[in-house]
Each structure stands twice: as structure tokens, then as C-alpha cells.
Design an enzyme around this catalytic site. Structure first.
Site, PDB file in Angstrom:
ATOM      1  N   ASP A  40     -17.646 -19.181  55.612  1.00 43.40           N
ATOM      2  CA  ASP A  40     -18.947 -19.127  56.235  1.00 43.40           C
ATOM      3  C   ASP A  40     -18.721 -19.208  57.867  1.00 43.40           C
ATOM      4  O   ASP A  40     -19.855 -19.807  58.454  1.00 43.40           O
ATOM      5  CB  ASP A  40     -19.722 -20.169  55.635  1.00 43.40           C
ATOM      6  N   GLU A  41     -17.738 -18.879  58.383  1.00 43.54           N
ATOM      7  CA  GLU A  41     -17.680 -19.022  59.855  1.00 43.54           C
ATOM      8  C   GLU A  41     -16.628 -17.902  60.366  1.00 43.54           C
ATOM      9  O   GLU A  41     -15.827 -17.476  59.789  1.00 43.54           O
ATOM     10  CB  GLU A  41     -16.753 -20.300  60.178  1.00 43.54           C
ATOM     11  N   ASP A  46     -21.727 -20.046  62.315  1.00 42.51           N
ATOM     12  CA  ASP A  46     -21.524 -21.042  61.270  1.00 42.51           C
ATOM     13  C   ASP A  46     -22.657 -21.124  60.449  1.00 42.51           C
ATOM     14  O   ASP A  46     -23.920 -21.452  61.193  1.00 42.51           O
ATOM     15  CB  ASP A  46     -21.115 -22.289  62.011  1.00 42.51           C
TER      16      ASP A  46
END
Length: 386
Positions: free
Chosen positions: A110-111, A9
Site C-alpha cells: 500500500d505504499e 500511502d
DNA sequence: TCTGGGGTCCTAGGACCC
DNA sequence: TCTGGGGTCCTAGGACCC
């Protein structure tokens, strides 16, 4: 077989990524001061998209109105987002994660999850996670949290522990100590409404939820959700790391006005704009849609929506727009102020519509030519930006 | 202080068919 | 004449995620 899953993350992703670019340009590092990424700072209705850690320490939160954040911290640094740059940063960190395992599921920009079961044989998972996080930091200049656990849920919960630049584990045997004391809201899929319902019933911690008998939980949140919450609160999750990128099931676009609009001309212009955007996107991805939906949002945030099924799937802007206009007429009196208008398409197919009618709509060729010109113009604009 | 934009999934009621 | 039960599809609305 017991699994080892990592959840990676990016810390305050949009803010970190903007900071990396600014530092490369010789500007100050906005991660070190109270700062936020937001929409147009002059728009009273823009909200915080991402906040730096110093900003978060002052109580500034993601999704908060910028005007409110400015009241909390008048010296707050505001920066605009840069979507193209974010996509490049995302690709960079994903490709580093891929060095560790090909079993990778991108969960958002973003993960991602990676299945590290094989890679961790005879190796310390925490050491590998630390190496991954440090590699991203030294090669790309931004930090991530890595959550390590025996399934996706635990890995994701773990990556949410102390930030930034940290590795945390959450194994099944650590659930009572590390996860159960947390408030129900911290559990994945428990949002504001579910939290309200649970706390009204005296369920405050994840432990309360884990130990609640199913009958009560089902009455509170419904059968399917109750099952999932009960499993998750006990740290169980058997969902696999999905390596296939799923095709989109719907496309939509919406516009919030700088003030509430009452003039039908303004509403129609917005509807036209979102129809162009949505139809362009489905043509780009070679889809046709069988369902068109639209909604209006009022002053008080209440939403009225309408959807309709088409006799044939289409990617023609004019057809989609005309359905939306017809539905707008059915739900709006032409006077009540409107805050936001949106349009979506779903029931998507790649198949070409068979033209059943012997009498083809003579306007159809004109519509298609219009769309061709629109798409070309968009393509030229995109080329110019490169 | 006054709340963006883009998605996924679930539920419930009604229509329709067998 | 009045009745049942199951399945599927459609629509509206609402919850969650980032």
C-alpha cells in the site's frame, strides 16, 4: 541535482479496500464507524490488521489484540481480510501512480515512491500531488496521503502527517519547523527499543537526535545505525528510487496455536504444514535453498531458533521438513508449552543442484512425486477460486 | 489486553584459513 | 614454544518495516 520525490500511502489500506468492496455490494461504509480488519474474530489470539479512523480515535491501534479492541468498543465492526482483492486494489493505485512517473518503487502493498523531478519541471509539485490523490479517489474510491519532499525519507515522513486524503510537503528547509519537534519514535527506523534507549539518554525529539554528537549515538545504537539515524534526523537521505523489483532473499511461514501446545504430534503437524507452504513457494518461484531455519516461540514470547546449511540446495519438502524436525529435537525438550512454530529457507539460488552422489537416495523420486502432486493440487485449488 | 504473519538488515562471537 | 592480524563464513539473536 535536487530531486522531487512523492511518497503515496493508502489511508488505512486494508480497511479502505474492504470498505470499497462492501460499498460496491450495497453494504454500509465501514470507514464511517469504528471498525477493524482482523483475522478470525473467534480466535482469541487474532489482532487488528487495520482500523478505521473512528476506531483509531477511540484508541484502537493496529497490531492490538482484537479482544482488547472489543473491550474499548463493544460495538466495533469486525471484518475479515481478502488478500486477492487487496492485490487488485494495490495494482490499481500503483498503475495510476505510474502515469506520473516511470521511476516508481513499490515499498509495500500500500505504499510507493515516485521520482517526480522531471515531471515537476515548471510545475507546482503540490498541485500535481493533489491531482494524483484526487485521481485515485475518483477512479478507485479510496483515499491516499501524498508526501512531497526532496528525498525518500522526507517524502515518507510527510505522508505520515495529518490523514486522510491530504498532501503535505517536507522540504529540507522545513525540517527544523515540521520534523524536529516530533518525538524520536516518529522518525523512520526508530522503533520501541531504540526509542527506549534514546529517551533513557535524554533524547526525546528528532531535534535532540539531529544535534547529538556521533560518539554518543554510536555508543547507544552501534556505528552503522548511528550514521543513518544522524543523517535522517537532519533530513538527509541519498537513497535512490529503486525501480527494479528485488528478488526474495528468504521465504518463511509460521503458525500460532489457539492455545500453547505441548503434544509433539501437534507441533509436528504444524511443522509439516509450514514446510509444505514454504517449499511450495520456492518451487513456484523456481528457487532452491541452501539454508533451513526453524524457531519456536514460548509462552513468554522468547524465541529459540536454529539454522543449518545443506550440502546441496534443495526445493524438496521432505528434506526441508526433516532438517526442521532434527533441529526441533535439538532445541525442544518435548514438554515445554509452545506458542508458535516457524520455518524458513534462505541462501536461495535458481541453479539446479548437481547430483554428486553415485548412490541417489531412492526415496528422492518418491519425495519429488509427492511435491508434484502437492503443487498440482494447490494449482487446482487456486483455479477453483478464480 | 495479552500480543499475527512475512520480510530485511545488522551485530557479535567462533571457526577456519593464510 | 608461543604468538599476531586480517578476512570470510556460519550461527544465534535482535532490531526494524508493513
Amino acid at each position: 541535482m535536487s530531486r522531487i520525490i512523492f511518497h503515496i500511502d493508502v489511508n488505512s489500506a486494508f480497511l479502505s479496500w474492504t470498505a470499497v468492496k462492501m460499498v460496491m455490494e450495497g453494504k454500509p461504509d465501514i470507514r464511517l464507524v469504528p471498525s477493524v480488519v482482523s483475522g478470525d474474530p473467534n480466535d482469541r489470539r487474532s489482532i487488528v490488521t487495520a482500523a478505521s479512523i473512528p476506531a483509531k480515535k477511540l484508541g484502537i491501534k493496529t497490531a492490538q489484540p482484537v479482544s482488547m479492541a472489543l473491550r474499548t468498543c463493544p460495538s466495533l465492526v469486525l471484518v475479515r481480510g481478502d488478500w486477492e482483492w487487496y492485490k487488485r486494489c494495490s495494482e490499481g493505485f500503483i498503475s495510476i501512480c505510474r502515469r506520473y512517473s516511470p521511476l516508481l518503487q513499490q515499498f509495500s502493498i500500500d505504499e510507493c515512491f515516485i521520482d517526480m523531478t522531471l515531471r515537476c519541471q515548471g510545475q507546482d509539485p503540490v498541485a500535481l500531488a493533489t491531482q494524483l490523490k484526487d485521481e485515485i479517489k475518483s477512479e478507485l474510491g479510496f483515499t491516499v496521503n501524498v508526501g512531497v519532499g526532496s528525498n525518500k525519507l522526507l517524502a515518507k515522513m510527510a505522508s505520515d502527517f495529518e490523514k486522510p486524503d491530504k498532501v503535505h510537503t517536507l522540504w529540507e528547509n522545513e525540517v527544523p519547523q515540521k520534523m524536529w519537534p516530533l518525538g524520536v519514535r516518529d522518525l523512520l527506523w526508530v522503533g520501541k527499543k531504540t526509542e527506549e534507549r534514546l529517551t533513557a539518554y535524554g533524547i526525546h525529539t528528532i531535534e535532540d537526535l539531529a544535534k547529538l554528537e556521533m560518539g554518543s549515538l554510536t555508543r547507544l545504537v552501534g556505528h552503522k545505525f548511528a550514521q543513518q539515524l544522524h543523517e535522517n534526523a537532519n533530513g538527509r537521505d541519498d537513497s535512490p528510487v529503486e525501480t527494479e523489483v528485488a528478488e526474495a532473499k528468504s521465504y518463511s511461514a509460521e503458525r500460532t496455536f489457539s492455545r500453547d501446545y505441548t503434544d509433539p504430534k501437534d507441533i509436528d503437524r504444524a511443522l509439516f504444514n509450514v514446510a509444505c507452504i514454504v517449499a511450495h513457494r520456492i518451487r513456484r518461484d523456481d528457487f532452491r535453498a541452501s539454508t533451513v531455519s526453524m524457531f519456536i516461540k514460548h509462552k513468554d514470547f522468547s524465541v529459540q531458533q536454529k539454522q543449518t546449511s545443506l550440502s546441496q540446495p534443495t526445493d524438496v519438502t521432505a528434506i526441508i521438513l526433516n532438517e526442521a524436525r532434527r533441529m526441533l529435537g535439538e532445541i525442544w525438550d518435548g514438554q515445554t508449552p509452545i506458542r508458535q512454530v516457524g520455518l524458513g529457507v534462505s541462501k536461495l539460488t535458481h541453479e539446479n543442484a548437481v547430483q554428486m552422489s553415485l548412490f541417489e537416495d531412492p526415496k528422492l523420486e518418491y519425495y519429488r512425486e509427492w511435491d508434484r502432486q502437492y503443487d498440482e493440487q494447490r494449482a487446482r485449488a487456486e483455479d477453483a477460486r478464480q
